[in-house]
Design a protein around this motif. Sequence first.
Motif, PDB file in Angstrom:
ATOM      1  N   PHE A 161       0.842  -1.183   0.000  1.00 58.33           N
ATOM      2  CA  PHE A 161       0.000   0.000   0.000  1.00 58.33           C
ATOM      3  C   PHE A 161       0.882   1.238   0.000  1.00 58.33           C
ATOM      4  N   TYR A 162       0.630   2.134  -0.910  1.00 47.55           N
ATOM      5  CA  TYR A 162       1.262   3.447  -0.832  1.00 47.55           C
ATOM      6  C   TYR A 162       0.202   4.346  -0.219  1.00 47.55           C
ATOM      7  N   CYS A 167      -6.446   3.081   0.247  1.00 46.25           N
ATOM      8  CA  CYS A 167      -5.834   1.748   0.086  1.00 46.25           C
ATOM      9  C   CYS A 167      -6.717   0.775  -0.675  1.00 46.25           C
ATOM     10  N   ASN A 196      -3.031   1.776  -5.966  1.00 47.38           N
ATOM     11  CA  ASN A 196      -2.800   0.601  -5.116  1.00 47.38           C
ATOM     12  C   ASN A 196      -3.356  -0.678  -5.735  1.00 47.38           C
TER      13      ASN A 196
END
Length: 462
Positions: free
Chosen positions: A48-49, A92, A123
């Motif tokens: 996840f960024y 996310c 994501n």
Amino acid sequence: MAAPPYYNADIENTLLKIRLYGSVPLPFPEWGGGDRLNYYYYFFVFIFYIPEDRLVPTLPLRLNYILWIEDLLNAIEKINNIWGLDIGTGACAVYPLLAARKNKWHMIGTETDDISFQKAEENVKRNHLQDLIEVRKNLTSSVIEQLFEDEFKQVFDFSMCNPPFYSSVQELCESRSPARLPPKNGFTGSPQELITEGGELQFCRKYLKESKIYKDKVLIYTTMVGHKYNLKELLQDLKLEGITHTYTEFCQGRVTRWGLAWTYQDFDIFQLVPPRDQPRKKHAPIVYLLPQIPNIPYNVDNVINKLIIILNTLNIYHKVLNKRGNNIILDVTATTNTWSNQRRKRRLMKKLETNDCKKTKIDHTEYTTSSTEDSNSNETLNETNHFEKSIHATLKDEDNDLKPHTSSNDKETVPVIEPIVHAILKVLKKENDILMEMEYLDGSAGKEGLHQIVQYIKNNWK
Ligand SMILES: C[S@@+](CC[C@H](N)C(=O)[O-])C[C@H]1O[C@@H](n2cnc3c(N)ncnc32)[C@H](O)[C@@H]1O
């Protein structure tokens, strides 16, 4: 910068050693970027960024919600080709990612916030799940209306939502008693994610209101609820409107949340997946392989008809909870013991029939000698007539065994009397066999009462 990894056995093993649940410190600095990069492990790996000010979702709680949805879908026997809707998917797209990776469900996530929407799309791509997941920007203030107002044809098996919980920054700040320990994952989240006008209650009421317009667009609507007092309000709304619903509790360390589900379809989700705080004690079901009856084709329909005749004979109320393909699930309730001492009742009946003949003679005599009868014997005769009538009624019901059954709904209204046996009856076709499973739920006669009913069915299965 090397490409971020996705689900892959080597990484899975590496991460398993680091931490089983929750976020993991970035183990591979060369993959770092401006955003926080979080890995989560829970049977699978995600990347996840997450922008600095956005929610870092804790996976166990999210997984719990997915598992409950699995229970609901299993209960209505929806197993394959599942389509789910996640309202407010967040940066996310955590629910779509979990659902797609774990169960290969098709997911549509909606999001109003620009940044979260953009990150959610990224994501999904980073986790290589864009074939199963689509993120849609919601440009309106509606909850689901915008989706179905469009040309959108998809019927969803379920919808889910983790709504913004708070109505104001003040409510957010005051939401946690200072006496309680802070959640382990610390506090993250932007006002857009956590605050909505009227708080979660108003959001969920809007969702419920819109769901009534699109009753058939989603088989089971669900939402997470963050405050117990809101759950109570929503349960009250559903009760007042007579909408079938159920709920559960998700307990995750120091955090408790609730899940609420409702449906406009013909599924009794309350019975099939009962509320968690009224746990249904599971009893091992009594299983009986229903033998073939000579000259009657051996199929589920005929078996069910025969069972319903027997239930009617015994004055056992029944309600269809679910019927799908070759399986049927009934909720059955007995309020009087009509199955015990059947032989004794038959003997009595015979005796009464013999008495009938004698009585005819007596009646005849009576006609001539009535003036000589005293009041006592009249009382006795009346009592006999009364008893006789009830025995006649019982045996007349037994005769129904032999007559074609006209309606399976005869006994569908369960009277408001304490049951003596309340059970779930399932008829299941397994290859060439048809099985009856009866699971005791409650009732004053206990499991023994259910055993007696099963024995009665066995004795009368001819
Ligand atoms: C509490 S967050 C949940 C995020 C994510 N689903 C999770 O569980 O971590 C609520 C999200 O709903 C979004 N949202 C609020 N109103 C919405 C609406 N009407 N339609 C779609 N998304 C909405 C917010 O921007 C926010 O991302």
